[in-house]
Scaffold this motif. Structure first.
Motif, PDB file in Angstrom:
ATOM      1  N   THR A   9     -55.474  -2.133 -52.918  1.00 13.86           N
ATOM      2  CA  THR A   9     -55.399  -0.851 -52.211  1.00 13.86           C
ATOM      3  C   THR A   9     -56.263   0.184 -52.930  1.00 13.86           C
ATOM      4  N   LEU A  10     -56.965   1.007 -52.136  1.00 11.51           N
ATOM      5  CA  LEU A  10     -57.800   2.067 -52.691  1.00 11.51           C
ATOM      6  C   LEU A  10     -57.383   3.401 -52.084  1.00 11.51           C
ATOM      7  N   TYR A  11     -57.138   4.391 -52.949  1.00 11.55           N
ATOM      8  CA  TYR A  11     -56.911   5.764 -52.508  1.00 11.55           C
ATOM      9  C   TYR A  11     -58.210   6.543 -52.679  1.00 11.55           C
ATOM     10  N   VAL A  12     -58.641   7.191 -51.614  1.00  8.31           N
ATOM     11  CA  VAL A  12     -59.874   7.989 -51.657  1.00  8.31           C
ATOM     12  C   VAL A  12     -59.523   9.450 -51.420  1.00  8.31           C
ATOM     13  N   LEU A  13     -59.879  10.301 -52.378  1.00  9.51           N
ATOM     14  CA  LEU A  13     -59.669  11.743 -52.237  1.00  9.51           C
ATOM     15  C   LEU A  13     -61.005  12.418 -51.941  1.00  9.51           C
ATOM     16  N   ILE A  14     -61.089  13.108 -50.801  1.00  8.25           N
ATOM     17  CA  ILE A  14     -62.278  13.911 -50.482  1.00  8.25           C
ATOM     18  C   ILE A  14     -61.966  15.352 -50.843  1.00  8.25           C
ATOM     19  N   SER A  15     -62.617  15.855 -51.890  1.00  2.83           N
ATOM     20  CA  SER A  15     -62.363  17.232 -52.314  1.00  2.83           C
ATOM     21  C   SER A  15     -63.616  18.087 -52.072  1.00  2.83           C
ATOM     22  N   ALA A  16     -64.137  18.728 -53.108  1.00  2.00           N
ATOM     23  CA  ALA A  16     -65.312  19.595 -52.957  1.00  2.00           C
ATOM     24  C   ALA A  16     -65.994  19.752 -54.305  1.00  2.00           C
ATOM     25  N   ASN A  17     -67.236  20.192 -54.267  1.00  2.00           N
ATOM     26  CA  ASN A  17     -67.983  20.455 -55.502  1.00  2.00           C
ATOM     27  C   ASN A  17     -67.873  21.905 -55.941  1.00  2.00           C
ATOM     28  N   THR A  18     -67.654  22.802 -54.986  1.00  2.00           N
ATOM     29  CA  THR A  18     -67.596  24.235 -55.284  1.00  2.00           C
ATOM     30  C   THR A  18     -66.262  24.802 -54.822  1.00  2.00           C
ATOM     31  N   GLY A  19     -66.001  26.049 -55.186  1.00  2.00           N
ATOM     32  CA  GLY A  19     -64.747  26.687 -54.834  1.00  2.00           C
ATOM     33  C   GLY A  19     -64.874  27.602 -53.627  1.00  2.00           C
TER      34      GLY A  19
END
Length: 289
Positions: free
Chosen positions: A88-98
Motif C-alpha cells: 500500500t502507498l499513501y500519497v500526499l499532495i501538498s504545496a511548495n509555497t504558502g
C-alpha cells in the motif's frame, strides 16, 4: 504618541501592500480559471480512454476470463494487468509555497490521522510544505519526496511519480478538492484497482491487437492510472488557488480596514496640529493686548 512621519510611513506601506495583494489575487484568479479548463479537458480525456478500456474488457470477456484464471483472480474488480508488489502507498499532495490558508495543513492532518492507523505501507510526499510537516513528525516509514510545481504539470516529474505508483497494489491519494471558490475539502481517493466504472451498454466491438491483448490492456491501465493521478493534481491545484484567493481577499480586507484606521489617525493628528496652531495664535494675541 505616534508622529506624523510614522503615520505617513505606515500609510505608504499599507497602500503598497494592498496593491501587491490585489495583484496576487488577480493572478490567483487567472490561474484558477486556467486550471479549471484543464480539469474539464482532463475529465473528458479520462472518460474516453476508460470507455475504450471497459469496452475491450466487455468485448473480450472470455479472453479476460482466461487472464483472470491464470492470475488466480476471482473478483473482476481486483483484475489488474500490471505487476504490482502487493503493498500500500499513501500519497500526499501538498504545496511548495504558502499563503493557501489552512487547506494544506488540514490535508496533512487527514493524511497523518490515517497514517497512524496503518503499520505496513510506504509514503510519497509531493510538495516541500508537506515534506517539512512530515519530517517534523519523525515517522519511521519508507518514504519518497517529489518537488512538484504548484502552478503547472511537470510532465517529466509526473512520469517518474506514475512509474512509482503503478508498482503498488493499493494507492491512496490525499489531496484538496475544489467545492466552490470559498470551500475546499481534504479528501482521500483510491486510484488503483478497476479505477472507473462504465455503465454504457452497446454492441461489442472487435479490435485487432498488436502485439497482444494483455500488453494492450497493460497500456490502457497505465494510461488510466496516470490520467487519474494527473486529474487529482489538477483538482488539488484548483482547490489551492481558490484557497489562496480567499486568503488574499481576507488579507486585502484587513489591509483596507487598517488603512482606514491610519487615515483617520492622520486626520486626528492634522486637526490636533491645527488646534495647537490656533491656541498658539490666540495666546500670542493675548500677549499683545
Amino acid at each position: 504618541m505616534t508622529s506624523k512621519k510614522e503615520v505617513n510611513s505606515e500609510i505608504d506601506y499599507l497602500m503598497s501592500l494592498r496593491a501587491i495583494l490585489e495583484t496576487y489575487e488577480e493572478i490567483a484568479a487567472s490561474r484558477m480559471g486556467r486550471v479549471r479548463s484543464s480539469v474539464l479537458a482532463s475529465r473528458d480525456f479520462l472518460f474516453e480512454i476508460n470507455a475504450i478500456f471497459q469496452q475491450v474488457k466487455s468485448s473480450y470477456k472470455d479472453e479476460v476470463g482466461l487472464l483472470m484464471k491464470r492470475k488466480k483472480i476471482h473478483d473482476p474488480k481486483e483484475l489488474t494487468f500490471l505487476n504490482r508488489n502487493g503493498k500500500t502507498l499513501y500519497v500526499l499532495i501538498s504545496a511548495n509555497t504558502g499563503f493557501y490558508g489552512e487547506i494544506i495543513r488540514r490535508t496533512y492532518n487527514l493524511f497523518l490521522e490515517n497514517l497512524k492507523k496503518e503499520h505496513i505501507l510506504d509514503v510519497m510526499i509531493i510538495g516541500r510544505l508537506g515534506y517539512e510537516f512530515f519530517e517534523s513528525e519523525n515517522i519511521n516509514v519508507p518514504h519518497a519526496f517529489f518537488d512538484f510545481p504548484d502552478d503547472r504539470i511537470d510532465k517529466d516529474q509526473l512520469k517518474k511519480i506514475v512509474q512509482t505508483i503503478i508498482q503498488y497494489q493499493k494507492v491512496l491519494v490525499f489531496y484538496e478538492q475544489f467545492n466552490n471558490v470559498v470551500s475546499q475539502t481534504p479528501i482521500i481517493t483510491n486510484i488503483t484497482g478497476d479505477p472507473l466504472s462504465y455503465d454504457k451498454e452497446g454492441p461489442k466491438v472487435k479490435y485487432f491487437f498488436e502485439p497482444t491483448l494483455e500488453k494492450i490492456m497493460i497500456f490502457f491501465e497505465k494510461e488510466i492510472v496516470a490520467s487519474i493521478f494527473e486529474q487529482t493534481i489538477l483538482e488539488s491545484e484548483l482547490a489551492k488557488f481558490a484557497a489562496r484567493m480567499v486568503a488574499l481577499d481576507a488579507s486585502t480586507d484587513n489591509t483596507k480596514t487598517r488603512l482606514k484606521q491610519v487615515l483617520f489617525q492622520k486626520d486626528r493628528l492634522k486637526h490636533r496640529q491645527a488646534n495647537k496652531e490656533q491656541i498658539e495664535k490666540f495666546s500670542s494675541m493675548m500677549l499683545w493686548k
